[in-house]
Every structure is written in C-alpha cells, then in structure tokens.
Design a protein around this motif. Sequence first.
Motif, PDB file in Angstrom:
ATOM      1  N   LEU A  46     -41.173  12.479  36.480  1.00  0.00           N
ATOM      2  CA  LEU A  46     -42.083  11.513  37.081  1.00  0.00           C
ATOM      3  C   LEU A  46     -43.404  11.440  36.326  1.00  0.00           C
ATOM      4  N   GLY A  47     -43.876  12.568  35.831  1.00  0.00           N
ATOM      5  CA  GLY A  47     -45.146  12.596  35.126  1.00  0.00           C
ATOM      6  C   GLY A  47     -45.143  11.836  33.818  1.00  0.00           C
ATOM      7  N   ALA A  48     -43.955  11.568  33.269  1.00  0.00           N
ATOM      8  CA  ALA A  48     -43.868  10.861  31.989  1.00  0.00           C
ATOM      9  C   ALA A  48     -43.853   9.348  32.150  1.00  0.00           C
ATOM     10  N   VAL A  49     -43.772   8.860  33.381  1.00  0.00           N
ATOM     11  CA  VAL A  49     -43.647   7.415  33.589  1.00  0.00           C
ATOM     12  C   VAL A  49     -44.878   6.650  33.099  1.00  0.00           C
ATOM     13  N   PRO A  50     -46.118   7.033  33.474  1.00  0.00           N
ATOM     14  CA  PRO A  50     -47.269   6.244  33.013  1.00  0.00           C
ATOM     15  C   PRO A  50     -47.409   6.207  31.495  1.00  0.00           C
ATOM     16  N   SER A  51     -47.176   7.333  30.831  1.00  0.00           N
ATOM     17  CA  SER A  51     -47.331   7.347  29.377  1.00  0.00           C
ATOM     18  C   SER A  51     -46.217   6.587  28.674  1.00  0.00           C
ATOM     19  N   ALA A  63     -40.827   5.140  39.077  1.00  0.00           N
ATOM     20  CA  ALA A  63     -41.483   6.266  39.743  1.00  0.00           C
ATOM     21  C   ALA A  63     -40.910   6.491  41.136  1.00  0.00           C
ATOM     22  N   ASP A  64     -40.705   5.411  41.890  1.00  0.00           N
ATOM     23  CA  ASP A  64     -40.108   5.542  43.223  1.00  0.00           C
ATOM     24  C   ASP A  64     -38.693   6.092  43.138  1.00  0.00           C
ATOM     25  N   GLN A  65     -37.923   5.607  42.176  1.00  0.00           N
ATOM     26  CA  GLN A  65     -36.551   6.086  42.016  1.00  0.00           C
ATOM     27  C   GLN A  65     -36.526   7.588  41.738  1.00  0.00           C
ATOM     28  N   LEU A  66     -37.413   8.053  40.880  1.00  0.00           N
ATOM     29  CA  LEU A  66     -37.450   9.479  40.562  1.00  0.00           C
ATOM     30  C   LEU A  66     -37.970  10.298  41.740  1.00  0.00           C
ATOM     31  N   ALA A  67     -39.000   9.793  42.406  1.00  0.00           N
ATOM     32  CA  ALA A  67     -39.605  10.547  43.501  1.00  0.00           C
ATOM     33  C   ALA A  67     -38.668  10.669  44.696  1.00  0.00           C
ATOM     34  N   TYR A  68     -37.928   9.604  44.999  1.00  0.00           N
ATOM     35  CA  TYR A  68     -37.121   9.583  46.217  1.00  0.00           C
ATOM     36  C   TYR A  68     -35.631   9.787  45.964  1.00  0.00           C
ATOM     37  N   GLY A  69     -35.203   9.659  44.712  1.00  0.00           N
ATOM     38  CA  GLY A  69     -33.787   9.832  44.418  1.00  0.00           C
ATOM     39  C   GLY A  69     -33.480  10.938  43.436  1.00  0.00           C
ATOM     40  N   GLY A  70     -34.490  11.320  42.628  1.00  0.00           N
ATOM     41  CA  GLY A  70     -34.285  12.376  41.647  1.00  0.00           C
ATOM     42  C   GLY A  70     -33.324  11.959  40.547  1.00  0.00           C
ATOM     43  N   GLY A  71     -32.856  12.951  39.795  1.00  0.00           N
ATOM     44  CA  GLY A  71     -31.868  12.696  38.758  1.00  0.00           C
ATOM     45  C   GLY A  71     -32.437  11.988  37.551  1.00  0.00           C
ATOM     46  N   GLN A  72     -31.590  11.219  36.913  1.00  0.00           N
ATOM     47  CA  GLN A  72     -31.931  10.506  35.688  1.00  0.00           C
ATOM     48  C   GLN A  72     -32.016   9.017  35.984  1.00  0.00           C
ATOM     49  N   VAL A  73     -33.072   8.386  35.495  1.00  0.00           N
ATOM     50  CA  VAL A  73     -33.235   6.940  35.651  1.00  0.00           C
ATOM     51  C   VAL A  73     -33.355   6.327  34.261  1.00  0.00           C
ATOM     52  N   TYR A  74     -32.588   5.275  34.028  1.00  0.00           N
ATOM     53  CA  TYR A  74     -32.693   4.532  32.778  1.00  0.00           C
ATOM     54  C   TYR A  74     -33.524   3.278  33.036  1.00  0.00           C
TER      55      TYR A  74
END
Length: 469
Positions: A46-51, A63-74
Amino acid sequence: MSLPGVYPIIQDGGLGAVAPSGDGARVVVGVSSAGPLNQVIGLSDLGAVPSTLGTGPLARAVADQLAYGGGQVYAVRASADVAGTVTPDVGNPASPAVTVTGSPLDAYDLQVRITRAGALGTSAFVYSLDGGDSLSLEIATAATYVIPGTGLTLNFAAGNYVLGDVYKFAVTAPRCSVSAAQTAIRAALGSALLYEYIQLAQPSDAAMWAALDALALEAENQFRYIYFVAETVPPGSDADAWVNARLVEKASFASKHVQIVAAWGEVVDTLSGRLEVQSLASRIAARSSRNPVHIKTSWVQQGPLAGLVVPAPFTTGQYGKATSFNNAHALALDNAGFTTIYKLIGRDGWFVVDDRMAAAPTSDYKIVPNRRVMNKATTQVRQALLDFVQQGVDPLDLNASLATLVARANTPLRIMQSKGEIVRGRVIIPPGQDILASSSLRVQVRIVPLGYLREITLDIGFENPFLAA
C-alpha cells in the motif's frame, strides 16, 4: 538394439496437478497522475501506491483494493482523455471573486473560507478538499495560490475580502473515454497474468458497460474467463432522481460478465485520510477478492462495509450527517441488477444487499459467486484437457481410452468440491461419437453450485402440550 541394462522413461502428469486459476487476483484500470500508460504493473504494498501511481481515481482504487482485499493488485493507467471539471457554486460571493483554474487530478469538494478580512495580500484563507471536514493551515491571500497535489490554482481578485465568506467548487476527476479504456484493458488481456476480474475505476454509463461486456466476450474468445466491475455515476443530492435515472439506464443493458456497483458514500480516503464521497465499488470488489469464489460479499457474518461513514446522498444538520438513501432505493436497484447496500435492521452499519451481476433475472449468472465458480472451473478443466489434444484413442472403446482424460478433468472439480466451492461436479462423455469421422470429442461438465439463504422465514408461536391429540 542397445546394450543390456535398464533404460528409464520418466513420465509426467501422473499426479494430476491442477493449473492455477487466479483466485482473488484482479486488475484495476483508471486514470492517475503518474505511472506508465497502458502497461500492467503489479502492486502489493500500500505504501508504494503514491510513488508509483501518484494521485487520482486509479491510485485511490488500488489503495482500497490493497487495504480491504490484500494480496496482489495489477494496475493499468489509462489515458485521461476526458478532462475533469470545476463548477463554482451559484451562491459564491460575487465580489471580490475567487476562481479556480487548472486540470484537476482527482475529484474534490473544494471550499475556500476567508479567515482574516482585508485587502488582497492582507486577508487570509483556509481551504478544504473534502467539503470542510478537514482544513489547511491559514494562508495569506495572493493573486494566485497553487493547491499542492491537485492540479488546481486559486485565483484571488483584487478587493476587500469579508471574514467568514465561503467559496465552493465541485471538482470532478479526469477519466478515460471508451476508446482509452479499451486500449488499457487490452493491455491486461494481452498479458500472461491470471486474474479474476478487471475493475474500471471511474463513474460509467450504459455505453461503457456495453464496451466492457464486449471486452469480456473478446477475452472469452481467447480462453480468458473473467468479469468486469463497474461503478455508476455519483448520486448528487436527490436520491430518488438518481435511482430512477439508474433504473432507466439499466433497462437497456444486461450482461453475464459485468457487475455494476450502485453505491456511494462518504468514506475515509485510504491514501489521504480525508472524508470524501466515493464509489464503494473498490471496497466491495476487494471483499470479493479476499473471499473464496463461492462466498458472497453480502454474507452478513462478514459484517458491514468497513470505512463507510454515511451513504450518499446525505445532508449535514444539527445532529451530524443523515443519508437520504434508504432501503426502498436499495431494493429497486437490487431488483434491477445492481450491486448496492442496505440498512439491516438489528445490525449496525451498512451491508451489501446481494452480489449482483447485471444479468437477466433468469440467468444462471445473476450473482457473482456463480460467475466466479464457473470461470474457475472452466479455466482449470480446460487446462486439464489440453494435455489430451491429439492423443490417439480406440474409437470402439471410448470409455476405456478416455478413462484418464475423464479422471484428469474431474480433478479440479473434485478439489473445488472438497473446498466447499461447489456441491458436485461431474464429467460426461456423451455416447455415439464418431471420432474416426470427426476427429473431435465432446465433453460435458455439469456443476451443482451452492444455494444461498437470501431470506429466512421464521415461523414461531406458542404451543400447549395438553392440547395435543
């Protein structure tokens, strides 16, 4: 002839290993201020999303997908070929004027409040990007002020500013057109990655939904079995008008491959911490990704949607914020085939009504779990059968020749059954097939899915044991 000895021939395939299906993996497509265009990138931190993605609808959804679903997001950044808009409120003070220029990077509920009266350069202001819930530090007025990280510039006209005056602006986010969305989505379809669905992170209408449905069929023709998650336009201030407009819009569209989320609310933004009105599509889809394929996001045991302050539209009064979205609206949207939210009497918070696909009422795929289960089974059974393409068989004894094929095709179904994802699955070889003439084999797979308890009727009353016959 070889010399005497032992010559091993190592076989493969005897374990019946099942190919992966991409459970829980997803692609998010949308507009952001950074990142390569039309290229798939993977994110798990999640911390890498803004950069990586900067700011904007895509960054927020990932960010929402990672925060609430975890795992890997493409993520795939699409071209922002439809610019955002800035609309001043009709009640803004006319003189001295405050205007906004620039190209917004995201949606904002922008307010400028005069905190110190006086002429330009003497007076001061604070601004808010979330309708006044959070405020900047006090800033001296000047001819222009660039609001950091937004793409917007405040322009202050000369004159004497009045203490307490408020200037309001409704700012919409940039978005991608149908053509730009198709280009970005095809970048994901052309990759070798496995995933369950693609989320389009922007408000959309029936034209975009139709394009997504066509892309799902395009993917299916390439043996990629996925679905799409879309979101409606925001509700504005009139819940009845918004719901009625969505019902008219949906009446011209149906799809077994598109889930449309008609739910908006004020949430705590995952990246900025501001209170913002956002679509709940990312949070609902993230729960799907966290769940096994057969589990509904609407299962009450999972609790209400996290991070939701109040559904939109809402008003702010003496006792806080009150929504005008009610269960009658929720039922109308649900019956039309939207995924939406409702208030479950007896429980705090807001729950998903049902995991609706935008399919016809008679479709087997009117709920998301059935779509996910079928996509997984199709992917894995097809992979199992690929090993048998061009294999020789005895046309006079197909049952014996195809015993291994049937067993291998049954393996993913058996594993899905053991996980509780399906009730039963079976592989059938229809009799009477002329392999010599057709060089083709027809294989049938039939799956019994789970049933779901949408309603429970409680029949309760007293009884008198002395009145028994």
